[in-house]
Write an enzyme that holds these catalytic residues in place. Sequence first.
Site, PDB file in Angstrom:
ATOM      1  N   THR A  82      -2.426  36.794  78.039  1.00 22.88           N
ATOM      2  CA  THR A  82      -1.899  37.291  79.306  1.00 22.88           C
ATOM      3  C   THR A  82      -0.616  36.521  79.589  1.00 22.88           C
ATOM      4  O   THR A  82      -0.663  35.301  79.773  1.00 22.88           O
ATOM      5  CB  THR A  82      -2.902  37.049  80.452  1.00 22.88           C
ATOM      6  OG1 THR A  82      -4.132  37.684  80.115  1.00 22.88           O
ATOM      7  CG2 THR A  82      -2.381  37.627  81.759  1.00 22.88           C
ATOM      8  N   LYS A 135      -3.329  32.129  87.910  1.00 22.10           N
ATOM      9  CA  LYS A 135      -2.314  32.401  86.873  1.00 22.10           C
ATOM     10  C   LYS A 135      -1.893  33.878  86.920  1.00 22.10           C
ATOM     11  O   LYS A 135      -0.706  34.192  86.943  1.00 22.10           O
ATOM     12  CB  LYS A 135      -2.883  32.065  85.484  1.00 22.10           C
ATOM     13  CG  LYS A 135      -1.963  32.484  84.346  1.00 22.10           C
ATOM     14  CD  LYS A 135      -2.605  32.400  82.962  1.00 22.10           C
ATOM     15  CE  LYS A 135      -1.672  33.047  81.935  1.00 22.10           C
ATOM     16  NZ  LYS A 135      -2.200  33.079  80.582  1.00 22.10           N
ATOM     17  N   LYS A 179      -2.325  45.005  83.273  1.00 24.96           N
ATOM     18  CA  LYS A 179      -3.230  43.860  83.474  1.00 24.96           C
ATOM     19  C   LYS A 179      -2.960  43.169  84.820  1.00 24.96           C
ATOM     20  O   LYS A 179      -3.882  42.888  85.582  1.00 24.96           O
ATOM     21  CB  LYS A 179      -3.030  42.888  82.306  1.00 24.96           C
ATOM     22  CG  LYS A 179      -3.595  41.507  82.489  1.00 24.96           C
ATOM     23  CD  LYS A 179      -4.991  41.380  81.956  1.00 24.96           C
ATOM     24  CE  LYS A 179      -5.562  40.007  82.275  1.00 24.96           C
ATOM     25  NZ  LYS A 179      -6.961  39.910  81.967  1.00 24.96           N
TER      26      LYS A 179
HETATM   27  P1  NAD Z   1      -7.445  28.459  75.461  1.00 26.65           P
HETATM   28  O1  NAD Z   1      -6.609  27.421  76.096  1.00 26.65           O
HETATM   29  O2  NAD Z   1      -8.905  28.200  75.235  1.00 26.65           O
HETATM   30  O3  NAD Z   1      -6.813  28.874  74.031  1.00 26.65           O
HETATM   31  C1  NAD Z   1      -5.450  28.891  73.745  1.00 26.65           C
HETATM   32  C2  NAD Z   1      -5.269  28.309  72.355  1.00 26.65           C
HETATM   33  O4  NAD Z   1      -3.894  28.379  71.969  1.00 26.65           O
HETATM   34  C3  NAD Z   1      -5.682  26.824  72.283  1.00 26.65           C
HETATM   35  O5  NAD Z   1      -6.711  26.631  71.326  1.00 26.65           O
HETATM   36  C4  NAD Z   1      -4.380  26.129  71.885  1.00 26.65           C
HETATM   37  O6  NAD Z   1      -4.588  24.995  71.010  1.00 26.65           O
HETATM   38  C5  NAD Z   1      -3.648  27.250  71.169  1.00 26.65           C
HETATM   39  N1  NAD Z   1      -2.227  26.981  71.029  1.00 26.65           N
HETATM   40  C6  NAD Z   1      -1.391  26.361  71.900  1.00 26.65           C
HETATM   41  N2  NAD Z   1      -0.157  26.257  71.362  1.00 26.65           N
HETATM   42  C7  NAD Z   1      -0.239  26.819  70.133  1.00 26.65           C
HETATM   43  C8  NAD Z   1       0.709  27.004  69.079  1.00 26.65           C
HETATM   44  N3  NAD Z   1       1.973  26.580  69.196  1.00 26.65           N
HETATM   45  N4  NAD Z   1       0.295  27.620  67.928  1.00 26.65           N
HETATM   46  C9  NAD Z   1      -0.986  28.047  67.799  1.00 26.65           C
HETATM   47  N5  NAD Z   1      -1.915  27.887  68.762  1.00 26.65           N
HETATM   48  C10 NAD Z   1      -1.546  27.288  69.911  1.00 26.65           C
HETATM   49  O7  NAD Z   1      -7.243  29.775  76.346  1.00 26.65           O
HETATM   50  P2  NAD Z   1      -8.146  31.110  76.335  1.00 26.65           P
HETATM   51  O8  NAD Z   1      -9.164  31.037  77.413  1.00 26.65           O
HETATM   52  O9  NAD Z   1      -8.542  31.413  74.925  1.00 26.65           O
HETATM   53  O10 NAD Z   1      -7.048  32.198  76.820  1.00 26.65           O
HETATM   54  C11 NAD Z   1      -6.056  32.698  75.954  1.00 26.65           C
HETATM   55  C12 NAD Z   1      -5.277  33.782  76.682  1.00 26.65           C
HETATM   56  O11 NAD Z   1      -6.180  34.820  77.071  1.00 26.65           O
HETATM   57  C13 NAD Z   1      -4.577  33.315  77.953  1.00 26.65           C
HETATM   58  O12 NAD Z   1      -3.309  33.926  78.011  1.00 26.65           O
HETATM   59  C14 NAD Z   1      -5.501  33.783  79.061  1.00 26.65           C
HETATM   60  O13 NAD Z   1      -4.814  34.027  80.272  1.00 26.65           O
HETATM   61  C15 NAD Z   1      -6.032  35.061  78.454  1.00 26.65           C
HETATM   62  N6  NAD Z   1      -7.344  35.483  78.994  1.00 26.65           N
HETATM   63  C16 NAD Z   1      -8.356  34.567  79.129  1.00 26.65           C
HETATM   64  C17 NAD Z   1      -9.579  34.979  79.636  1.00 26.65           C
HETATM   65  C18 NAD Z   1     -10.717  33.994  79.795  1.00 26.65           C
HETATM   66  O14 NAD Z   1     -11.703  34.336  80.445  1.00 26.65           O
HETATM   67  N7  NAD Z   1     -10.636  32.806  79.209  1.00 26.65           N
HETATM   68  C19 NAD Z   1      -9.781  36.328  80.004  1.00 26.65           C
HETATM   69  C20 NAD Z   1      -8.747  37.241  79.809  1.00 26.65           C
HETATM   70  C21 NAD Z   1      -7.522  36.805  79.311  1.00 26.65           C
END
Ligand code: NAD
Length: 290
Positions: free
Chosen positions: A87, A237, A162
């Site tokens: 997102t 966010k 979204k």
């Molecule tokens: P998270 O923080 O658990 O995962 C993000 C991952 O990206 C981490 O493991 C981090 O190490 C990795 N990362 C950071 N920099 C990086 C790089 N340069 N190269 C490769 N990997 C890198 O977050 P999440 O909960 O998995 O959410 C991910 C996305 O999904 C976000 O944009 C969030 O808004 C969206 N989202 C989350 C949810 C939820 O319920 N968690 C629901 C819908 C959407």
Amino acid sequence: MKIAFIGLGNMGAPMAANLAAAGHEVTGFDPVTAPPEGVTAAASGPAAVEGAEVVITMLPNGAILRDVAAGLIPAMAPGAVLCDCSTVDVDSARAVSAQAEAAGLSALDAPVSGGIGGAAAGTLTFMVGGPDPAFERVKPLFDIMGQKAVHCGAAGAGQSAKICNNMILGVTMIATCEAFALADKLGLDRQKMFDVVSTSSGYSWSMNAYCPAPGVGPKSPADNGYKPGFASELMLKDLRLSQQAAQGSDADTPMGALATMLYETFVEQEDGRGTDFSAMLPRFEKRHRG
Ligand code: NAD
């Protein structure tokens, strides 16, 4: 299909695992977390995308996406599709898409709803922006990771859908919580309040499917001490992204602006961080007018 998966956090890891379990050849990279079972680890993002037909990213925000995409695009195979499921702000989605197209690739913005539970169960909903042929190519993967994929339009349309959805969600959750708190002060039983509103014109997903009052309506985070679910800081966010988009497109969104301000106060000055976004109800319960 040969797939690269970049960003194996709470959402990315189970999504990548589901693709591997369905028989695809998945190579993953994340600087912090190890890949889940079935996914081969790569030493870097560019190493992971070599020869991949589809590259999926699942990253924290737009700035990181821009940075990561700038490194991946030159390493991607000709004709490959870059599909971002994070997102992020609409401008970053469009910028990454333009950069991919300039390099002879195609790109999709495909944010999800359904949370960590949906990612693990393969029941996410994908909202997708980008060209038709790219959507058709990635559609079989959306069908593995999710239960529905809506092609919303050109680049940025997925992120637009979204944030509009989540702006409605933030506003209706606050309205539902403040109405429950008012009903309490008026001496109205919460179950009666639910019975009336859930079948009257005040109904919404927040009331009917995710009721913020414990013990009332279907099981929800309210019945589990307001443990997320969908954390208040993630709602903040998405609301901030809605306001960034509203500013950039000169849209008047007073309710969205107020919801953003309330979640900001809740998360940054009160005890909202780490609670489900429906914990607005106990917040209002404790408050007085003025
Ligand atoms: P998270 O923080 O658990 O995962 C993000 C991952 O990206 C981490 O493991 C981090 O190490 C990795 N990362 C950071 N920099 C990086 C790089 N340069 N190269 C490769 N990997 C890198 O977050 P999440 O909960 O998995 O959410 C991910 C996305 O999904 C976000 O944009 C969030 O808004 C969206 N989202 C989350 C949810 C939820 O319920 N968690 C629901 C819908 C959407």
